[in-house]
Motif scaffolding. Structure first.
Motif, PDB file in Angstrom:
ATOM      1  N   GLY A   1      89.411 -36.910 -27.274  1.00  0.00           N
ATOM      2  CA  GLY A   1      88.755 -36.501 -26.004  1.00  0.00           C
ATOM      3  C   GLY A   1      87.351 -35.932 -26.510  1.00  0.00           C
ATOM      4  O   GLY A   1      86.842 -35.893 -27.331  1.00  0.00           O
ATOM      5  N   PRO A   2      86.873 -35.588 -25.193  1.00  0.00           N
ATOM      6  CA  PRO A   2      85.292 -35.043 -25.385  1.00  0.00           C
ATOM      7  C   PRO A   2      85.217 -33.815 -26.236  1.00  0.00           C
ATOM      8  O   PRO A   2      86.093 -33.225 -26.353  1.00  0.00           O
ATOM      9  N   ILE A   3      84.012 -33.445 -26.863  1.00  0.00           N
ATOM     10  CA  ILE A   3      83.824 -32.249 -27.600  1.00  0.00           C
ATOM     11  C   ILE A   3      83.829 -31.211 -26.470  1.00  0.00           C
ATOM     12  O   ILE A   3      83.158 -31.272 -25.382  1.00  0.00           O
ATOM     13  N   GLN A   4      84.481 -30.092 -26.985  1.00  0.00           N
ATOM     14  CA  GLN A   4      84.891 -28.937 -25.844  1.00  0.00           C
ATOM     15  C   GLN A   4      84.056 -27.808 -26.685  1.00  0.00           C
ATOM     16  O   GLN A   4      83.898 -27.570 -27.914  1.00  0.00           O
ATOM     17  N   SER A   5      83.383 -26.932 -25.831  1.00  0.00           N
ATOM     18  CA  SER A   5      82.744 -25.778 -26.060  1.00  0.00           C
ATOM     19  C   SER A   5      83.692 -24.782 -26.698  1.00  0.00           C
ATOM     20  O   SER A   5      84.694 -24.497 -26.193  1.00  0.00           O
ATOM     21  N   MET A   6      83.103 -24.167 -27.616  1.00  0.00           N
ATOM     22  CA  MET A   6      83.759 -22.874 -28.305  1.00  0.00           C
ATOM     23  C   MET A   6      83.670 -21.748 -27.610  1.00  0.00           C
ATOM     24  O   MET A   6      84.331 -20.591 -27.937  1.00  0.00           O
ATOM     25  N   HIS A   7      83.018 -21.651 -26.465  1.00  0.00           N
ATOM     26  CA  HIS A   7      82.654 -20.605 -25.615  1.00  0.00           C
ATOM     27  C   HIS A   7      84.053 -19.935 -25.070  1.00  0.00           C
ATOM     28  O   HIS A   7      84.518 -20.569 -24.332  1.00  0.00           O
ATOM     29  N   GLN A   8      84.289 -18.865 -25.175  1.00  0.00           N
ATOM     30  CA  GLN A   8      85.410 -17.930 -24.722  1.00  0.00           C
ATOM     31  C   GLN A   8      84.888 -17.264 -23.436  1.00  0.00           C
ATOM     32  O   GLN A   8      84.098 -16.383 -23.574  1.00  0.00           O
ATOM     33  N   PRO A   9      85.601 -17.483 -22.084  1.00  0.00           N
ATOM     34  CA  PRO A   9      84.965 -16.845 -20.832  1.00  0.00           C
ATOM     35  C   PRO A   9      85.446 -15.355 -20.941  1.00  0.00           C
ATOM     36  O   PRO A   9      86.429 -15.086 -21.554  1.00  0.00           O
ATOM     37  N   THR A  10      84.569 -14.503 -20.611  1.00  0.00           N
ATOM     38  CA  THR A  10      84.815 -13.179 -20.566  1.00  0.00           C
ATOM     39  C   THR A  10      85.770 -12.867 -19.410  1.00  0.00           C
ATOM     40  O   THR A  10      86.069 -13.865 -18.511  1.00  0.00           O
ATOM     41  N   PHE A  11      86.294 -11.569 -19.124  1.00  0.00           N
ATOM     42  CA  PHE A  11      87.453 -11.546 -18.190  1.00  0.00           C
ATOM     43  C   PHE A  11      86.648 -11.674 -16.746  1.00  0.00           C
ATOM     44  O   PHE A  11      87.472 -12.201 -15.837  1.00  0.00           O
ATOM     45  N   LEU A  12      85.243 -11.081 -16.567  1.00  0.00           N
ATOM     46  CA  LEU A  12      84.971 -11.255 -15.492  1.00  0.00           C
ATOM     47  C   LEU A  12      84.620 -12.767 -14.983  1.00  0.00           C
ATOM     48  O   LEU A  12      84.543 -13.380 -13.725  1.00  0.00           O
ATOM     49  N   GLU A  13      84.115 -13.530 -15.781  1.00  0.00           N
ATOM     50  CA  GLU A  13      83.806 -15.095 -15.492  1.00  0.00           C
ATOM     51  C   GLU A  13      85.232 -15.570 -15.309  1.00  0.00           C
ATOM     52  O   GLU A  13      85.244 -16.513 -14.454  1.00  0.00           O
ATOM     53  N   ARG A  14      86.185 -15.435 -15.795  1.00  0.00           N
ATOM     54  CA  ARG A  14      87.354 -15.847 -15.454  1.00  0.00           C
ATOM     55  C   ARG A  14      88.040 -15.377 -14.065  1.00  0.00           C
ATOM     56  O   ARG A  14      88.369 -16.308 -13.349  1.00  0.00           O
ATOM     57  N   LEU A  15      87.475 -14.033 -13.914  1.00  0.00           N
ATOM     58  CA  LEU A  15      88.130 -13.859 -12.686  1.00  0.00           C
ATOM     59  C   LEU A  15      87.329 -14.166 -11.377  1.00  0.00           C
ATOM     60  O   LEU A  15      87.857 -14.576 -10.344  1.00  0.00           O
ATOM     61  N   PHE A  16      86.007 -14.543 -11.677  1.00  0.00           N
ATOM     62  CA  PHE A  16      85.158 -14.987 -10.499  1.00  0.00           C
ATOM     63  C   PHE A  16      85.002 -16.492 -10.754  1.00  0.00           C
ATOM     64  O   PHE A  16      84.333 -16.868  -9.941  1.00  0.00           O
ATOM     65  N   GLY A  17      85.457 -17.266 -11.647  1.00  0.00           N
ATOM     66  CA  GLY A  17      85.401 -18.637 -11.835  1.00  0.00           C
ATOM     67  C   GLY A  17      84.074 -19.364 -12.259  1.00  0.00           C
ATOM     68  O   GLY A  17      83.790 -20.297 -12.131  1.00  0.00           O
ATOM     69  N   ARG A  18      83.000 -18.306 -12.910  1.00  0.00           N
ATOM     70  CA  ARG A  18      81.792 -18.658 -13.436  1.00  0.00           C
ATOM     71  C   ARG A  18      82.118 -19.361 -14.809  1.00  0.00           C
ATOM     72  O   ARG A  18      83.033 -19.103 -15.554  1.00  0.00           O
ATOM     73  N   ARG A  19      81.051 -20.265 -15.108  1.00  0.00           N
ATOM     74  CA  ARG A  19      81.261 -21.006 -16.355  1.00  0.00           C
ATOM     75  C   ARG A  19      79.928 -20.488 -17.299  1.00  0.00           C
ATOM     76  O   ARG A  19      79.075 -20.622 -17.262  1.00  0.00           O
TER      77      ARG A  19
END
Length: 48
Positions: free
Chosen positions: A30-48
């Motif tokens: 599949g496509p190359i995936q980012s190695m960025h791990q979302p922070t807790f707040l990014e996961r909570l509010f759905g930001r990318r």
């Protein structure tokens, strides 16, 4: 002395990996995936 054995076939991790072009890798994995791990707040509010 430790137990050891001899084999006519070399170990797979010693051999270089065969070449695969980008199209074959894309089809297999599949496509190359980012190695960025979302922070807790990014996961909570759905930001990318």
């Amino acid at each position: 002395m430790g137990n050891s054995y001899r084999s006519s076939r070399p170990d797979s991790w010693v051999q270089p990996r065969p070449y695969t072009d980008a199209t074959l890798r894309y089809m297999a994995h599949g496509p190359i995936q980012s190695m960025h791990q979302p922070t807790f707040l990014e996961r909570l509010f759905g930001r990318r």
